[in-house]
Design an enzyme around this catalytic site. Structure first.
Site, mmCIF file in Angstrom:
data_model
loop_
_atom_site.group_PDB
_atom_site.id
_atom_site.type_symbol
_atom_site.label_atom_id
_atom_site.label_comp_id
_atom_site.label_asym_id
_atom_site.label_seq_id
_atom_site.Cartn_x
_atom_site.Cartn_y
_atom_site.Cartn_z
ATOM 1 N N CYS A 140 -1.205 -1.118 -4.321
ATOM 2 C CA CYS A 140 -2.368 -0.397 -3.808
ATOM 3 C C CYS A 140 -1.864 0.969 -3.400
ATOM 4 O O CYS A 140 -0.739 1.097 -2.906
ATOM 5 C CB CYS A 140 -2.938 -1.149 -2.606
ATOM 6 S SG CYS A 140 -4.254 -0.275 -1.742
ATOM 7 N N ASN A 173 -0.216 5.362 1.008
ATOM 8 C CA ASN A 173 -1.429 6.138 1.286
ATOM 9 C C ASN A 173 -1.295 7.649 1.366
ATOM 10 O O ASN A 173 -2.187 8.312 1.891
ATOM 11 C CB ASN A 173 -2.077 5.611 2.569
ATOM 12 C CG ASN A 173 -2.782 4.299 2.334
ATOM 13 O OD1 ASN A 173 -3.562 4.177 1.397
ATOM 14 N ND2 ASN A 173 -2.492 3.306 3.152
ATOM 15 N N ASP A 192 0.829 -1.212 0.000
ATOM 16 C CA ASP A 192 0.000 0.000 0.000
ATOM 17 C C ASP A 192 0.861 1.258 0.000
ATOM 18 O O ASP A 192 2.082 1.202 0.247
ATOM 19 C CB ASP A 192 -0.890 -0.041 1.253
ATOM 20 C CG ASP A 192 -2.214 0.673 1.064
ATOM 21 O OD1 ASP A 192 -2.322 1.488 0.127
ATOM 22 O OD2 ASP A 192 -3.121 0.434 1.877
ATOM 23 N N ASP A 194 -10.533 2.127 -3.331
ATOM 24 C CA ASP A 194 -11.066 1.891 -1.986
ATOM 25 C C ASP A 194 -12.592 1.909 -1.996
ATOM 26 O O ASP A 194 -13.220 1.584 -0.993
ATOM 27 C CB ASP A 194 -10.564 2.962 -1.011
ATOM 28 C CG ASP A 194 -9.252 2.562 -0.351
ATOM 29 O OD1 ASP A 194 -8.778 1.426 -0.600
ATOM 30 O OD2 ASP A 194 -8.690 3.374 0.401
HETATM 31 C C1 GLA Z 1 -5.683 1.921 2.260
HETATM 32 C C2 GLA Z 1 -6.019 0.756 1.352
HETATM 33 C C3 GLA Z 1 -7.084 -0.093 1.999
HETATM 34 C C4 GLA Z 1 -6.594 -0.593 3.323
HETATM 35 C C5 GLA Z 1 -6.181 0.570 4.209
HETATM 36 C C6 GLA Z 1 -5.490 0.092 5.469
HETATM 37 O O1 GLA Z 1 -6.739 2.798 2.373
HETATM 38 O O2 GLA Z 1 -6.417 1.200 0.107
HETATM 39 O O3 GLA Z 1 -7.436 -1.173 1.156
HETATM 40 O O4 GLA Z 1 -5.508 -1.463 3.125
HETATM 41 O O5 GLA Z 1 -5.281 1.444 3.531
HETATM 42 O O6 GLA Z 1 -5.079 1.136 6.260
#
Ligand code: GLA
Length: 758
Positions: free
Chosen positions: A534, A488, A486, A556
């Site tokens: 991701c 973010n 991931d 998401d």
């Molecule tokens: C992101 C990912 C989600 C999940 C969260 C976990 O938002 O896209 O799928 O893994 O982080 O914190």
């Protein structure tokens, strides 16, 4: 139809290059002064020794001429391959280099070239590749800027006709002189077209509504999409198409490009005053410069360029094939992907080993193959305030660690997957306490956060190495079959405290090279692991990532109705095998919508299928449906994930009222031998007294007889392929599957029709 040779021709007398196959011709010529000109890109045409009659040139007032006492020759209105900054072409340049004295003008001229079978690797960067040299021809043209003694090597790889009309392009600069230079702009693709009669198609969006299709006519000046966020971003996917206004999904000319790169990019079309169009794609020049010391080189990433005269579906098929087969790599590339259960929306941070095992047990019973433990298993991570950077199991929550849990999961008969966010750190972590200087930040400036996290400086080798050591240890000591990687947040206050002022423009690119280096190490050391990328869902959904991770969490947003647009838009470039798609609970966690379980599954089946909910909260009827869905996926997943995908009806309103108002979506997949196809039809709002609504299919064999069996009644109908493509299926027909499609239609309904020919 003429069978054109699959070849790259060079004619020494006219100094002409012609890349040619059944799908396209790309013609360039070196002019009398050594400049490399673009003559033609489009439908294939026969080869000739000389194409100089195609040269287009007119003199215009206020243009700067390169000839003394002759104002007639300027590059201002000439189609070029590698436009210099600051000389007579005053449009957007492909290259700009700053000399020690501050000068930025260059003059790249033809020096040499070579043509060879196959394709070479791009050091440190993701790129398309070939399995054997017969799959492609490569042309490398070397240009020289004599004053600085810098060479530019332009690389063009033409793939065999079976890959469709696609060329991979990249460029490398080498400093053979003795000045310390700064590269301030180096675009991977610059393509001049003779007119502006195109519509610009792009994929715009945001978090949780990624890759929505937008179209508008080209206009004078520049139209651009870009990212300056340090990742390709959900806001603008690094893709654009120029389509003729009359082109649609099934016919018409389309030129399209995408970037095999995951960092900052600029993609623009500039239309000049005489309606010529310049399409360009590369690393965004803003925030970028690269110190090019004597004896060093800089390699720009690869751009893929598609031409077709068969519409947007053919454009997509061309991207899909190359990305799926010759960009994605590794053991999982051609394998049906495991049906997974991810605990994120099921538990968020609130889990215990016991709870996870209870979900996994039910998952096994319904037929799931892979259990994925998402965020929250490491360090002090019980919320998003702490723990990122510490990739050691949290013993309070997981007393047996990841090794113990993964063994227990294996004992239930499931594979095990684990979430990481390798590039990030929380201030509340061991890693940050030990290395506060490892985060990206500008001295004496605000340190901005998102989700309480900071970006690790992956431009530094020791940072990447630390994360590698931590991850590799877990991957070695536990039974791990899958990793969700991931990412973010975007990068802000970019500065690289490990490098001098002269290299500050390198940080964004070096960061992404660090990400690639870590991916390369982990994927080579653990080739059996399936990686899924991701970035808060689809925030880094690009061809660069696919080189390392053959699938990506698409968004998401797991609501089936929102997913229609997201997956439809994503399919413009990316194959079904790349799109992570899960069934989640209702009311949906992102938009609160109630949709039937059957529709949630029908949408997610066109992806790497899975569930993201607590199966133990479902009723026994729902569990029975889930079992049927999984059985359906297992029976058809090769076709669903690797068949040829066609968009049939758009969720983006294209006309007002009736078909095309965005209320219906339809798409389908067809097996390579055209014997089997599955159509997905989705209707957002139900209508009373509905007009006839037939959806026309695509890609079938006209002469074959296809049998459709509908679920509840078992009625079978036989159609010919030509009927299905010319007339279609009456959308009132019941679904082939019986997994819970409501008997009476309501809002958010879906149909899956399986067609089989003998
Ligand atoms: C992101 C990912 C989600 C999940 C969260 C976990 O938002 O896209 O799928 O893994 O982080 O914190």
């Amino acid at each position: 139809m003429t069978n054109y040779p699959f070849a790259i021709h060079y004619e020494a007398t006219s100094r002409t290059f012609h890349l040619q196959n059944d799908n396209l011709s790309y013609i360039m010529m070196v002019d009398d002064y050594g400049k490399l000109l673009q003559l033609y890109f489009g439908k294939p045409i026969q080869h000739r020794e000389n194409f100089s009659h195609l040269f287009n040139f007119t003199t215009h007032a206020m243009s700067a001429s390169i000839l003394e006492y002759d104002s007639s020759y300027s590059y201002e209105n000439v189609k070029q391959e590698f436009p210099d900054f600051g000389a007579t072409d005053l449009r957007s340049a492909a290259v700009k280099i700053r000399q020690e004295n501050g000068a930025t003008v260059t003059d790249f001229r033809y020096q040499s070239h070579r043509i060879f079978a196959g394709k070479e690797k791009l050091a440190g960067l993701p790129a398309s590749y070939v399995k054997n040299p017969e799959e492609a021809w490569t042309l490398e043209i070397q240009l020289l800027d004599a004053l600085t003694n810098v060479t530019a090597t332009l690389s063009y790889t033409l793939f065999a006709p079976t890959f469709g009309g696609i060329i991979a392009r990249s460029v490398k600069l080498s400093n053979n002189g003795n000045e310390n230079l700064q590269v301030e702009r180096l675009l991977s693709l610059s393509l001049d077209l003779p007119d502006k009669n195109y519509e610009w198609v792009q994929l715009a969006g945001a978090w949780a509504r990624e890759r929505e299709i937008e179209e508008r006519p080209l206009a004078h000046g520049s139209q651009a999409i870009y990212s300056l966020r340090g990742h390709s971003s959900p806001h603008h996917n690094p893709f654009a198409a120029l389509k003729r206004p009359t082109a649609d999904e099934t016919q018409g000319e389309v030129i399209a490009t995408t970037f095999v790169y995951s960092g900052n990019f600029l993609l623009q079309a500039e239309v000049n005053s005489i309606d010529m169009t310049r399409l360009q794609l590369g690393i965004h020049p803003e925030g970028f410069s690269w110190q090019l010391l004597p004896g060093t080189s800089f390699q720009a990433p690869e751009a893929l360029l598609v031409y077709t005269d068969k519409g947007l579906n053919q454009m997509s098929a061309t991207f899909h094939k190359l990305l799926q087969k010759r960009v994605a790599r590794g053991q999982w590339r051609d394998q049906a992907r495991p049906i997974l259960l991810n605990n994120w929306e099921a538990t968020y941070f609130d889990f215990t080993e016991e709870k996870l095992l209870a979900i996994a047990q039910t998952a096994k019973e319904v037929g799931v193959e892979l259990f994925v433990l998402d965020d929250g298993w490491f360090g002090q991570r019980t919320s998003d305030r702490a723990g990122l950077g510490d990739w050691t199991p949290n013993q309070d929550r997981l007393p047996n660690g990841i090794a113990g849990l993964s063994q227990k999961i294996a004992d239930t008969g499931l594979k095990f997957g684990l979430w990481f966010e390798p590039e990030m750190v929380n201030k509340d972590s061991q890693l940050y306490r030990q290395h506060p200087d490892w985060i990206i930040h500008t001295p004496h400036r605000q340190q901005s956060q998102y989700r309480n996290q900071y970006v690790l400086n992956f431009a530094r080798e020791e940072v990447v190495d630390n994360i590698y050591q931590q991850m590799a240890q877990i991957l070695r000591e536990a039974k791990i079959d899958y990793v969700k990687w991931d990412m973010n947040r975007s990068i802000s206050e970019a500065f690289d405290s490990s490098r001098p002022a002269s290299q500050q423009g390198e940080i964004y690119h070096r960061y992404i090279l660090g990400v690639y280096a870590l991916y390369e190490r982990l994927t080579s050391e653990f080739p059996q692991i399936l990686f899924e990328s991701c970035a808060s869902g689809g925030g880094r959904f690009d061809a660069g990532m696919l080189y390392y991770a053959p699938q990506a969490w698409t968004s998401d947003n797991s609501d089936a109705i929102c997913r229609l647009k997201i997956q439809y838009g994503t399919s413009l470039v990316y194959p079904v095998s790349a799109m992570g798609a899960h069934v989640s609970i209702t009311p949906n966690h992102q938009v609160g919508r109630m949709t039937p379980l059957s529709t949630r599954a029908a949408v997610a089946l066109f992806g790497t299928f899975g569930y993201e909910l607590d199966l133990n909260q479902l009723t026994s009827e729902e569990i029975a449906q889930v079992k049927e869905q999984i059985a359906f996926m297992k029976e058809h997943r090769d076709l669903l994930q690797f068949g040829r995908f066609y968009r049939l009806r758009s969720p983006f309103a294209t006309v007002a009222g009736g078909f095309g108002d965005g209320n219906d979506t339809a798409w389908m997949v067809v097996a390579p031998d055209q014997r089997k196809a599955i159509v997905g039809f989705f209707q957002i709002l139900n209508k009373v007294d509905e007009p006839f609504n037939w959806v026309k299919l695509a890609g079938l064999a006209p002469d074959k007889h296809y049998t459709l069996t509908t679920g509840p009644t078992g009625e079978t109908i036989t159609y010919t392929g030509d009927e299905l493509m010319a007339i279609g299926i009456d959308t009132r027909k019941d679904s082939t599957t019986t997994f819970g499609a409501p008997e009476t239609r309501s809002d958010f309904s879906s149909r899956l029709w399986v067609l089989e020919a003998e």
